[in-house]
Structures are given as structure tokens and as C-alpha cells.
Enzyme design. Structure first.
Site, PDB file in Angstrom:
ATOM      1  N   TYR A  57       5.348  -3.357  10.377  1.00  0.00           N
ATOM      2  CA  TYR A  57       5.018  -2.139  11.112  1.00  0.00           C
ATOM      3  C   TYR A  57       4.983  -2.339  12.627  1.00  0.00           C
ATOM      4  O   TYR A  57       4.970  -1.357  13.365  1.00  0.00           O
ATOM      5  CB  TYR A  57       3.672  -1.572  10.656  1.00  0.00           C
ATOM      6  CG  TYR A  57       3.570  -1.230   9.197  1.00  0.00           C
ATOM      7  CD1 TYR A  57       4.683  -1.253   8.351  1.00  0.00           C
ATOM      8  CD2 TYR A  57       2.341  -0.896   8.636  1.00  0.00           C
ATOM      9  CE1 TYR A  57       4.564  -0.962   6.999  1.00  0.00           C
ATOM     10  CE2 TYR A  57       2.217  -0.585   7.291  1.00  0.00           C
ATOM     11  CZ  TYR A  57       3.328  -0.639   6.479  1.00  0.00           C
ATOM     12  OH  TYR A  57       3.190  -0.346   5.139  1.00  0.00           O
ATOM     13  N   GLN A 167       0.189  -2.477  -4.395  1.00  0.00           N
ATOM     14  CA  GLN A 167       0.453  -1.284  -3.585  1.00  0.00           C
ATOM     15  C   GLN A 167       1.865  -0.797  -3.865  1.00  0.00           C
ATOM     16  O   GLN A 167       2.836  -1.532  -3.681  1.00  0.00           O
ATOM     17  CB  GLN A 167       0.288  -1.598  -2.093  1.00  0.00           C
ATOM     18  CG  GLN A 167       0.423  -0.352  -1.230  1.00  0.00           C
ATOM     19  CD  GLN A 167       0.207  -0.624   0.240  1.00  0.00           C
ATOM     20  OE1 GLN A 167       0.965  -0.147   1.080  1.00  0.00           O
ATOM     21  NE2 GLN A 167      -0.839  -1.375   0.576  1.00  0.00           N
ATOM     22  N   PRO A 195       1.216   8.795  -0.421  1.00  0.00           N
ATOM     23  CA  PRO A 195       0.468   9.520  -1.466  1.00  0.00           C
ATOM     24  C   PRO A 195       0.681  11.022  -1.480  1.00  0.00           C
ATOM     25  O   PRO A 195       0.299  11.681  -2.453  1.00  0.00           O
ATOM     26  CB  PRO A 195      -0.986   9.170  -1.155  1.00  0.00           C
ATOM     27  CG  PRO A 195      -0.989   8.906   0.317  1.00  0.00           C
ATOM     28  CD  PRO A 195       0.315   8.232   0.595  1.00  0.00           C
TER      29      PRO A 195
END
Length: 280
Positions: A57, A167, A195
């Protein structure tokens, strides 16, 4: 930047049996350093206690800055990061994890994930390095990400440290029942990225009808469904309004018939589907 008013007594975020707060702050694509640090600070001061980042990231330094700025003790923050798939050889795991800690400005992370089981990933070699980091107290727990049930079982078999989380992409439009059952069987928490399917849930009649009836948003319905299904969610949020909206989903309790209607959605819309995904 001015600090906004925060609730005097922010709501308590429930945790799983493995200690993961059930709602976390996702930081994928939050690459503007000032914005990222501020969103982390704001989320923590409003009541979040779980922050998720990754080497990929390119924002670990900003995430660490946000944690340091927040009026919340480091020990009260559940901090997770992930080792990128080019760094999963044993020596690279150790070296790049230490670099991640340096960028984050912390002495340990609460959870260290294998980001993808591909490229330099070798179950025995990679997870031996994770176990060493666990023994050294640099990571409090080991996690995997994007693992199929078969890969999860292999990882559990070879890893000396306990694996507490997997995850994966999970939302009402990609419910992954077999994977969830496998995780439950092994006492592994399922952590959902994307999500709300990156906004796709807003276009689904079932979710829109429930949201309208409850005077909430489709995103809040999705997050409540995940929580009540035993899944940890880490939605991305940068602005104060979205941070507040996600946190307020903790107060939404769906009725059994509403959960059944969402469970009955039969689509399988995978948003994140690289060629190297182990399901391909």
C-alpha cells in the site's frame, strides 16, 4: 489541520475470540500521506481499534504517523500489515518486516499476514520465518490472506505459530461459504476486504430494500451482515462521514429474516481477481 470534535465516550468495538476488533480501518489506495495519517487518527479517536495496512500500500509510514497522533494508547490499537509476495523467502520476510516496523514507528505488529500465496511463497520456508518473528515478539499473531481452504490447512500444519486470521474478499455478493466453514473448523477468523464490494452493494435491491426499511445505508447493512455472520470487516474510509457511518454499523442488528434474505443472494462477483489468485 484542525482536529474535529470526537465523541467523549466512543462506542466499544467488539472483538473475536482471537482478539481481532470486528471492525477495522482499511487503508488500501489511501496513499496521500497527510490524508492517510488524518483518517487513521480520526478513526481511532472516534472508536476504531483495528487498522489494516500492507507493504504494497506504500502508506505504512503515514499509518504509523496517524497512530502516533491519535489520543489512543498504542497498546489499544490492533495493527496489522502484510508482507508482499515478492518478499516471502525466509530472509526477506524477516528483513522487510523489520523495515515495515521502522516505517510504522512501532516495536511490534499485532498481526502479520502473508499477502498472497504465490511467487516466492513456500509454506515451510515462509511460515518458519513468520514463526521466528512470533517467537522474537516482533509479531503477536500470524495471518494469511487470499488462502483457499486447502492452502489454509497446509499453512496450519507447517506453521509453529498459531494462525489466527485469513483475510479474503468477502461481501454479500461473494459469500464464500466453504472457506468460512474451513476457517471456523480451525478457529481462524475470517477478515473481509472489499466488504461493500467497492460500492457494488448499493445497486442490489435486497440490500437497498433493507437499508430503506431501517433508514440506514447499504454499506451499513453489509457491514452488519458480516459482523452477525462472524466475519471481521475492514472497509476503507478516508473522510469523517464514512468513518462515522461505518462505526455506526456496530449499532445495527439485522433481523433473522433480513439475514436470510442476504444469505440467499446467489451471485459470486469477485472484485479482486488477479491471474495468480490461487482459485484460478
Amino acid at each position: 489541520m484542525e482536529r474535529d470534535d470526537v465523541d467523549a465516550a466512543p462506542p466499544q468495538t467488539p472483538t473475536t475470540g482471537n482478539g481481532l476488533p470486528v471492525l477495522g480501518l482499511g487503508t488500501y489506495r489511501n496513499t496521500d500521506p497527510a490524508q492517510c495519517a488524518e483518517s487513521v487518527r480520526t478513526a481511532l479517536e472516534r472508536g476504531y481499534r483495528h487498522v489494516d495496512t500492507a507493504q504494497l500500500y506504500d502508506n505504512e509510514r503515514a499509518v504509523g504517523e496517524g497512530i502516533a497522533r491519535a489520543d489512543v494508547d498504542r497498546e489499544d490499537v490492533y495493527l496489522a500489515t502484510k508482507v508482499w509476495y515478492t518478499n516471502l523467502a525466509s530472509d526477506d520476510v524477516v528483513e522487510t518486516t523489520r523495515e515495515s516496523l521502522e516505517r510504522l514507528g512501532v516495536e511490534y505488529v499485532d498481526l502479520l499476514y502473508v499477502h498472497w500465496p504465490t511467487e516466492t511463497y513456500d509454506a515451510e520456508e515462509t511460515l518458519a520465518a513468520y514463526s521466528q518473528l512470533y517467537d522474537d515478539g516482533i509479531v503477536d499473531a500470524v495471518g494469511v490472506s487470499n488462502f483457499t481452504p486447502e492452502l489454509l490447512e497446509e499453512a496450519i500444519d507447517v506453521c509453529d505459530a498459531p494462525i489466527v486470521a485469513n483475510q479474503v474478499e468477502l461481501h454479500p455478493l461473494l459469500q464464500q461459504p466453504e472457506l468460512r466453514k474451513a476457517c471456523e473448523r480451525h478457529g481462524v477468523d475470517v477478515v473481509a476486504y472489499a466488504p461493500i464490494a467497492r460500492g457494488t452493494v448499493f445497486d442490489r435491491p435486497v440490500l437497498s430494500e433493507i437499508a430503506a426499511a431501517r433508514d440506514v445505508t447499504e454499506a451499513q447493512v453489509s457491514l452488519a451482515w458480516l459482523r452477525q455472520s462472524g466475519v471481521v470487516a475492514i472497509p476503507k474510509a478516508t473522510g469523517k462521514a464514512h468513518i462515522r457511518e461505518n462505526l455506526e454499523s456496530l449499532s445495527l442488528e439485522l433481523e433473522p429474516d433480513e439475514i436470510e434474505r442476504i444469505d440467499a443472494i446467489e451471485t459470486e462477483e469477485r472484485i479482486v481477481d488477479p491471474e495468480f489468485g490461487p482459485w484460478n
